[in-house]
Structure formats: C-alpha cells, structure tokens
Design a protein around this motif. Structure first.
Motif, PDB file in Angstrom:
ATOM      1  N   VAL A 197      -2.956   4.933  -2.446  1.00  0.00           N
ATOM      2  CA  VAL A 197      -4.480   5.513  -1.895  1.00  0.00           C
ATOM      3  C   VAL A 197      -3.978   6.980  -2.036  1.00  0.00           C
ATOM      4  CG1 VAL A 197      -5.629   6.045  -0.239  1.00  0.00           C
ATOM      5  CG2 VAL A 197      -5.205   3.660  -0.682  1.00  0.00           C
ATOM      6  N   LEU A 207       0.637   5.152   0.188  1.00  0.00           N
ATOM      7  CA  LEU A 207       0.008   6.558   0.391  1.00  0.00           C
ATOM      8  C   LEU A 207       0.272   7.396   0.069  1.00  0.00           C
ATOM      9  CD1 LEU A 207      -3.146   6.888   1.720  1.00  0.00           C
ATOM     10  CD2 LEU A 207      -1.510   6.533   3.928  1.00  0.00           C
ATOM     11  N   THR A 242       3.585  -0.901   4.269  1.00  0.00           N
ATOM     12  CA  THR A 242       2.675   0.518   3.897  1.00  0.00           C
ATOM     13  C   THR A 242       3.795   1.546   3.388  1.00  0.00           C
ATOM     14  OG1 THR A 242       0.476  -0.499   4.629  1.00  0.00           O
ATOM     15  CG2 THR A 242       1.378   1.932   4.623  1.00  0.00           C
ATOM     16  N   HIS A 299      -5.153   2.501   7.254  1.00  0.00           N
ATOM     17  CA  HIS A 299      -4.649   2.311   6.161  1.00  0.00           C
ATOM     18  C   HIS A 299      -3.477   1.672   6.197  1.00  0.00           C
ATOM     19  CE1 HIS A 299      -7.996   4.225   4.247  1.00  0.00           C
ATOM     20  NE2 HIS A 299      -7.707   3.966   2.572  1.00  0.00           N
ATOM     21  N   THR A 343       1.102  -0.852  -0.084  1.00  0.00           N
ATOM     22  CA  THR A 343       0.048   0.033  -0.086  1.00  0.00           C
ATOM     23  C   THR A 343       1.141   0.932  -0.232  1.00  0.00           C
ATOM     24  OG1 THR A 343      -1.812  -0.851   1.304  1.00  0.00           O
ATOM     25  CG2 THR A 343      -1.260   1.581   1.383  1.00  0.00           C
TER      26      THR A 343
END
Length: 427
Positions: A33, A5, A110, A104, A3
């Motif tokens: 995202v 972000l 991440t 998140h 992920t």
C-alpha cells in the motif's frame, strides 16, 4: 502475505523511488500500500500497487505553489512557515496519516517504510502500537540539514506538532534531530562514493545505492541531432531564472534543446526557436538519447543521468541541490554553478565543456552500471522484510545516552555554544 505500507511525500524524486520499491516488494508476494499524494495515482496503478491518497491532486498543486518560497529559504520567514503549515492543514494531515497507518496495521504482519524527515506519522505509530518502521532517505541533505531542521521543528513548528502528539497521548518531541535518527533501520538511496563526496551519513545508515523512479518507457524520439535536455524537476521549488539561463546557454552555443516542465509559469516570456517545450517526458527513454542535461540538481534527475552516462550541468539552488551538485563535482562527473554565478556566458561555457568531453561516457561507465543496477532496490526490500515480526513499542532516545556517545570534540563544541549563550544572555 505481509502488508508493506510505504509512506512518501514530495515530488517525483521523493515518491517514485518508493513506487519502485513497492513493485519489488509486491513481486516478493507482499500486499503493498503506497500512502502518498493523489497526483501519483497513475504511476502507482501502473506498478500494480494499492494507493492510499493523502490529499487531492488540486490540493497537492496548491500546496506546492504555496510552499515554493518557503522551501527555497525556510529561515528567511520562520513565522511564515508555521502559517504555511496551518494554512495547508499539514498538522491535521499528520493526524490523519497516523490513523491511516493504524487502520492498516496487523501485529506481526505489517512493516512501514517511510520517507525520512516527513515520515513522522510512522514514528508516532511505532510509539503507539509497536509497528516496525524503516526510514528511507532519498538525499544526503536530509541528514546534513538535521540540526537546522530540528531547530525549525522545535522552535517554529513546535506548537503544531505538540498539539498532534498530545492528541494521541504522546509526549511532545524536544530533540527532533535525535528523534528523527532514533529508528534503528535507516536506509539511504545513494551509493558509498556519493556519500563520501560530502558530509557522510551516520555510520548506522545503510547506503543502498540509487533507486531510479522513472522506469516506464515512452516513445523513442526521432532526432537527427541529439538535443540538450533542460529540466527543473516536477516541483515548484525552483529559482525563477533557471529556465531562462539554461535556454540562453543552449542558444549561445548553437544547440537545440528539449525543455521539460509541467509548470509553464516558470517559462521565460519567449523561448529561443531552438528550444522545444513539452510538459512531460519519459526520462528512462529520453535521457540516454540526449547529448547532455542541464538540470536543477534533484536527486532523481542526477541519478537517471548517471545511469544513462549523460553529461550533466547543474544550475543548483535551494534545498538539497547545491550539496548534490558539489558531491558530483568532487567526484569529477558533473559541472555546476551556484545561483550567484548564473549567467548565460558561464552556463554556456560549462555546457560546451561537458559536450566536448569525448571521454566522459567511458569514464562514467562503472558508476553508470551501478546507478542503473537493480541491486539497490533488492537491498531496500530485504531490510524491510527483515523487520517482519519485530513489533515492539519504540522508545524515545534518552538525551543522556546521546551525550555519552559524543566525541570529546563534539562535547567541547557543545560546551562552547553553552558558554556563548550564557554570555549573550548576560550582556
């Protein structure tokens, strides 16, 4: 699949490069995202990315309008800046962003890529949870202004920031300049030559090159004669006389102009017949087809003009614009005027000179090729990917370590400043 972000605040020049970076990361197989203003929902959706809105479109425009006079000169009324933050709920927004990032975050999977200076929530979560963070600067002014900004954050906005930090169990920040440069991975979205044309960024900052935000193609304009493009960017941090001076300069030398702004309140009461106003345009399509561009000095606009080999005249005022303009002028690739010299005659003279420079496009070609390259986006993506799995709670910089890294000249300046403060206090 990791992920990624991406956290960005501001106008097109600040946010759209993050959308382009996000598209590159998505093409590499990551879940991307983009945490930013609601107003950017369209470009984010067009890039095939997930959007995490931090406000409403109406709230975004209201904040831009409210912030305009403070952004042009934040030190003129520092108490007003604190009131602005309170009035627009910016400290509450910071707390919300911390919670969004935490929600998140998956350990080891991440990475947060945040805009330098406004990416405070990302740094807070790095302290709280260990999420790896890369800070991305879109303009050199973000480093040039750190001493002033650090003072503003500490002594003007400090109460609000302290409340948010303490609510999450974190120590308040006392040295903001050190805090904002404490993240190990710091990426600059400009090239080496632009960095060298002014105060350079710190040595540990990676100069990646310009990242062009507006990549969507639009209808090809059908012009018998290429006009001059006039644009003051998508924000409202603009001097009220900008469009009037630019339009009159075009009329004075007999050139048609295309004026692009989504804020009609900035337009003069009457535009010359030779000037056509449109609220928006695809600069990726328009910029290569205009004769020249008169603009405010925004980093996104100047980068697009460089990539298109388009002659530039800058009416630069406020925030990072004069610094950007001086860098271009020192490199010999643009003309500019500070606001104290804005008038129809001077602006027209610079525009005529830019239009008459027959060798400009050939001279700018090497810089244009680099500015339009996709290499910079790949460099940013590679540095973001390198942070995967490096989770570790971020520690605050020790002031003693910072002092130990100072040069003898810097130490002498600090000692002189301390003596001056003591003398003033005893006077």
């Amino acid at each position: 699949m990791a992920t990624m972000l991406l956290s960005a605040h501001g106008t097109n020049g600040d946010v759209l490069p993050f959308v382009r970076i996000g598209r590159e990361l998505a093409e590499r197989g990551h879940d991307v995202v983009v945490m930013t203003h609601s107003w950017f929902a369209g470009p984010i959706a067009a890039a095939g990315l997930r959007h995490l809105p931090i406000d409403t479109s109406e709230g975004y425009d209201r904040h831009l309008d409210d912030a305009r006079r403070f952004m042009l000169d934040p030190l003129r009324d520092p108490d007003g800046v604190l009131a602005l933050y309170r009035r627009n709920g910016l400290f509450e927004l910071l707390a919300d962003e911390v919670r969004m990032i935490e929600a998140h975050y998956r350990p080891g999977e991440t990475v947060v890529v945040a805009r330098h200076t406004s990416g405070i929530a990302a740094q807070m979560v790095a302290e709280l949870r260990g999420v790896p963070v890369a800070l991305v600067s879109v303009t050199p002014h973000q480093y040039v202004s750190l001493p002033v900004l650090g003072n503003l954050f500490r002594h003007v906005l400090g109460q609000g920031y302290d409340e948010v930090f303490q609510a999450f169990g974190l120590r308040p920040v006392r040295d903001w300049a050190a805090y904002l440069t404490s993240v190990k991975t710091q990426l600059a979205l400009w090239p080496e030559w632009f960095d060298a044309a002014g105060q350079p960024a710190p040595e540990n900052v990676v100069r990646c090159g310009f990242v062009l935000g507006d990549t969507a193609e639009g209808p090809v304009p059908d012009w018998t004669e290429p006009p001059v493009l006039i644009t003051g960017g998508t924000g409202q941090v603009l001097h009220q006389r900008f469009y009037d001076v630019a339009a009159r300069a075009c009329r004075r030398i007999g050139r048609k102009a295309l004026l692009v702004t989504r804020h009609p309140s900035f337009l003069p009461e009457s535009l010359p017949d030779e000037v056509e106003w449109v609220p928006s345009a695809s600069f990726a399509t328009v910029m290569p087809r205009v004769a020249a561009v008169v603009h405010h000095g925004g980093i996104g606009t100047l980068a697009r003009a460089l990539a298109s080999s388009t002659p530039q005249v800058l009416l630069a005022h406020g925030v990072d614009r004069p610094d950007n303009a001086e860098r271009l002028a020192r490199a010999g690739v643009a003309e500019w005027l500070p606001v104290s010299h804005w008038d129809e005659e001077r602006a027209a003279g610079l525009l005529a000179r830019a239009l008459g420079d027959d060798g400009y496009r050939e001279r700018i070609a090497p810089l244009a090729a680099a500015a339009g390259s996709e290499d910079s986006v790949r460099v940013v993506a590679e540095h973001a990917e390198a942070l995967l799995g490096t989770d570790a709670v971020m520690t605050r910089p020790d002031p003693r370590e910072r002092l130990a890294r100072l040069s003898p000249e810097q130490r002498a300046r600090l000692a002189a400043m301390a003596r001056a403060r003591r003398d003033a206090a005893s006077a």
